[in-house]
Scaffold this motif. Structure first.
Motif, PDB file in Angstrom:
ATOM      1  N   ALA A   1      14.234   0.939  -5.042  1.00 49.67           N
ATOM      2  CA  ALA A   1      13.201  -0.085  -5.246  1.00 49.67           C
ATOM      3  C   ALA A   1      11.885   0.340  -4.614  1.00 49.67           C
ATOM      4  CB  ALA A   1      13.660  -1.427  -4.676  1.00 49.67           C
ATOM      5  N   TYR A   2      11.919   0.796  -3.375  1.00 49.48           N
ATOM      6  CA  TYR A   2      10.677   1.214  -2.723  1.00 49.48           C
ATOM      7  C   TYR A   2      10.110   2.473  -3.364  1.00 49.48           C
ATOM      8  CZ  TYR A   2      10.828  -2.365   0.843  1.00 49.48           C
ATOM      9  OH  TYR A   2      10.813  -3.574   1.491  1.00 49.48           O
ATOM     10  N   LEU A   3      10.961   3.388  -3.793  1.00 51.96           N
ATOM     11  CA  LEU A   3      10.463   4.588  -4.472  1.00 51.96           C
ATOM     12  C   LEU A   3       9.784   4.225  -5.792  1.00 51.96           C
ATOM     13  CD1 LEU A   3      10.174   7.639  -4.512  1.00 51.96           C
ATOM     14  CD2 LEU A   3      12.438   7.760  -5.569  1.00 51.96           C
ATOM     15  N   LEU A   4      10.389   3.342  -6.567  1.00 53.77           N
ATOM     16  CA  LEU A   4       9.780   2.918  -7.830  1.00 53.77           C
ATOM     17  C   LEU A   4       8.470   2.175  -7.600  1.00 53.77           C
ATOM     18  CD1 LEU A   4      12.882   1.790  -9.926  1.00 53.77           C
ATOM     19  CD2 LEU A   4      11.560   3.919 -10.121  1.00 53.77           C
ATOM     20  N   GLN A   5       8.419   1.342  -6.555  1.00 53.69           N
ATOM     21  CA  GLN A   5       7.174   0.646  -6.251  1.00 53.69           C
ATOM     22  C   GLN A   5       6.084   1.628  -5.820  1.00 53.69           C
ATOM     23  OE1 GLN A   5       7.818  -3.436  -4.275  1.00 53.69           O
ATOM     24  NE2 GLN A   5       9.737  -2.327  -3.937  1.00 53.69           N
TER      25      GLN A   5
ATOM     26  N   THR B   1       0.859  -1.183   0.000  1.00 53.55           N
ATOM     27  CA  THR B   1       0.000   0.000   0.000  1.00 53.55           C
ATOM     28  C   THR B   1       0.895   1.232   0.000  1.00 53.55           C
ATOM     29  OG1 THR B   1      -0.045   0.153   2.412  1.00 53.55           O
ATOM     30  CG2 THR B   1      -1.752  -1.239   1.352  1.00 53.55           C
ATOM     31  N   PRO B   2       0.366   2.376  -0.418  1.00 55.52           N
ATOM     32  CA  PRO B   2       1.200   3.589  -0.356  1.00 55.52           C
ATOM     33  C   PRO B   2       1.786   3.829   1.041  1.00 55.52           C
ATOM     34  CG  PRO B   2      -0.724   4.010  -1.696  1.00 55.52           C
ATOM     35  CD  PRO B   2      -0.916   2.635  -1.076  1.00 55.52           C
ATOM     36  N   LYS B   3       0.978   3.651   2.085  1.00 58.61           N
ATOM     37  CA  LYS B   3       1.469   3.871   3.448  1.00 58.61           C
ATOM     38  C   LYS B   3       2.629   2.944   3.775  1.00 58.61           C
ATOM     39  CE  LYS B   3      -0.303   1.870   7.090  1.00 58.61           C
ATOM     40  NZ  LYS B   3       0.858   1.267   7.736  1.00 58.61           N
ATOM     41  N   ASN B   4       2.487   1.670   3.472  1.00 58.03           N
ATOM     42  CA  ASN B   4       3.552   0.711   3.782  1.00 58.03           C
ATOM     43  C   ASN B   4       4.800   0.958   2.954  1.00 58.03           C
ATOM     44  OD1 ASN B   4       1.889  -0.503   5.652  1.00 58.03           O
ATOM     45  ND2 ASN B   4       1.425  -2.282   4.387  1.00 58.03           N
ATOM     46  N   LEU B   5       4.612   1.305   1.694  1.00 61.50           N
ATOM     47  CA  LEU B   5       5.777   1.570   0.841  1.00 61.50           C
ATOM     48  C   LEU B   5       6.519   2.815   1.294  1.00 61.50           C
ATOM     49  CD1 LEU B   5       4.227   0.624  -2.599  1.00 61.50           C
ATOM     50  CD2 LEU B   5       6.026  -0.622  -1.373  1.00 61.50           C
ATOM     51  N   VAL B   6       5.793   3.857   1.709  1.00 65.19           N
ATOM     52  CA  VAL B   6       6.458   5.065   2.215  1.00 65.19           C
ATOM     53  C   VAL B   6       7.212   4.752   3.502  1.00 65.19           C
ATOM     54  CG1 VAL B   6       6.028   7.341   3.241  1.00 65.19           C
ATOM     55  CG2 VAL B   6       4.949   6.724   1.086  1.00 65.19           C
ATOM     56  N   ALA B   7       6.614   3.951   4.373  1.00 67.48           N
ATOM     57  CA  ALA B   7       7.299   3.573   5.609  1.00 67.48           C
ATOM     58  C   ALA B   7       8.570   2.785   5.298  1.00 67.48           C
ATOM     59  CB  ALA B   7       6.362   2.764   6.506  1.00 67.48           C
ATOM     60  N   ALA B   8       8.476   1.825   4.389  1.00 73.24           N
ATOM     61  CA  ALA B   8       9.649   1.029   4.017  1.00 73.24           C
ATOM     62  C   ALA B   8      10.719   1.911   3.373  1.00 73.24           C
ATOM     63  CB  ALA B   8       9.241  -0.093   3.070  1.00 73.24           C
ATOM     64  N   LEU B   9      10.308   2.864   2.557  1.00 76.40           N
ATOM     65  CA  LEU B   9      11.235   3.801   1.929  1.00 76.40           C
ATOM     66  C   LEU B   9      11.974   4.606   3.001  1.00 76.40           C
ATOM     67  CD1 LEU B   9      12.378   5.335  -0.521  1.00 76.40           C
ATOM     68  CD2 LEU B   9      10.266   6.667  -0.544  1.00 76.40           C
ATOM     69  N   SER B  10      11.249   5.055   4.001  1.00 75.95           N
ATOM     70  CA  SER B  10      11.858   5.814   5.091  1.00 75.95           C
ATOM     71  C   SER B  10      12.866   4.969   5.864  1.00 75.95           C
ATOM     72  CB  SER B  10      10.762   6.323   6.035  1.00 75.95           C
ATOM     73  OG  SER B  10      11.326   6.981   7.138  1.00 75.95           O
ATOM     74  N   VAL B  11      12.514   3.721   6.132  1.00 73.65           N
ATOM     75  CA  VAL B  11      13.427   2.818   6.849  1.00 73.65           C
ATOM     76  C   VAL B  11      14.704   2.608   6.051  1.00 73.65           C
ATOM     77  CG1 VAL B  11      13.730   0.443   7.642  1.00 73.65           C
ATOM     78  CG2 VAL B  11      11.606   1.675   8.160  1.00 73.65           C
ATOM     79  N   GLU B  12      14.554   2.348   4.758  1.00 74.79           N
ATOM     80  CA  GLU B  12      15.740   2.108   3.922  1.00 74.79           C
ATOM     81  C   GLU B  12      16.598   3.369   3.805  1.00 74.79           C
ATOM     82  OE1 GLU B  12      16.766  -0.762   3.274  1.00 74.79           O
ATOM     83  OE2 GLU B  12      14.940  -1.901   3.619  1.00 74.79           O
ATOM     84  N   ALA B  13      15.959   4.536   3.691  1.00 80.09           N
ATOM     85  CA  ALA B  13      16.723   5.786   3.644  1.00 80.09           C
ATOM     86  C   ALA B  13      17.475   5.996   4.960  1.00 80.09           C
ATOM     87  CB  ALA B  13      15.801   6.965   3.353  1.00 80.09           C
ATOM     88  N   SER B  14      16.838   5.624   6.066  1.00 82.85           N
ATOM     89  CA  SER B  14      17.506   5.731   7.368  1.00 82.85           C
ATOM     90  C   SER B  14      18.700   4.786   7.467  1.00 82.85           C
ATOM     91  CB  SER B  14      16.512   5.436   8.492  1.00 82.85           C
ATOM     92  OG  SER B  14      15.522   6.440   8.529  1.00 82.85           O
TER      93      SER B  14
END
Length: 109
Positions: A77-81, A28-41
């Motif tokens: 990957a998360y940004l593209l997804q 979902t957009p929410k989960n993908l944004v959260a995962a993107l934030s984790v990976e950026a961190s």
């Protein structure tokens, strides 16, 4: 010789990877944004306590270079997804943003 990669091809591969594992309900957009934030961190963590000079040389150490490369790949990957799920063309979005920034921040004379 391998074919050149493009964003749409990578997005298809990511979608196929997720579909083969029945992960779409979680993308979902929410989960993908959260995962993107984790990976950026996780990428930030590599650089966190480095001096500016050390950060400029981060790719000189093979182990650290591998970690940086992997985290960059995860962020992308998360940004593209996320773009795929929301129907955003990431290259068009970037081009439009650069256009706006060029108007907003004119070059110094």
């Amino acid at each position: 010789m391998t074919e050149p990669l493009d964003v749409a091809q990578l997005q298809r591969r990511l979608a196929e990877f997720a579909a083969a594992r029945d992960w779409q309900p979680y993308h979902t957009p929410k989960n993908l944004v959260a995962a993107l934030s984790v990976e950026a961190s996780e990428l930030v963590e590599i650089f966190q306590w480095l001096t500016p000079e050390e950060s400029a040389r981060v790719m000189a150490d093979p182990d650290t270079a591998h970690r940086v490369t992997d985290e960059v790949a995860d962020v992308l990957a998360y940004l593209l997804q996320l773009c795929e799920v929301l129907g955003i063309d990431p290259l068009a979005a970037l081009a439009a943003k650069i256009d706006r920034n060029e108007r907003r921040f004119p070059p110094r004379s």
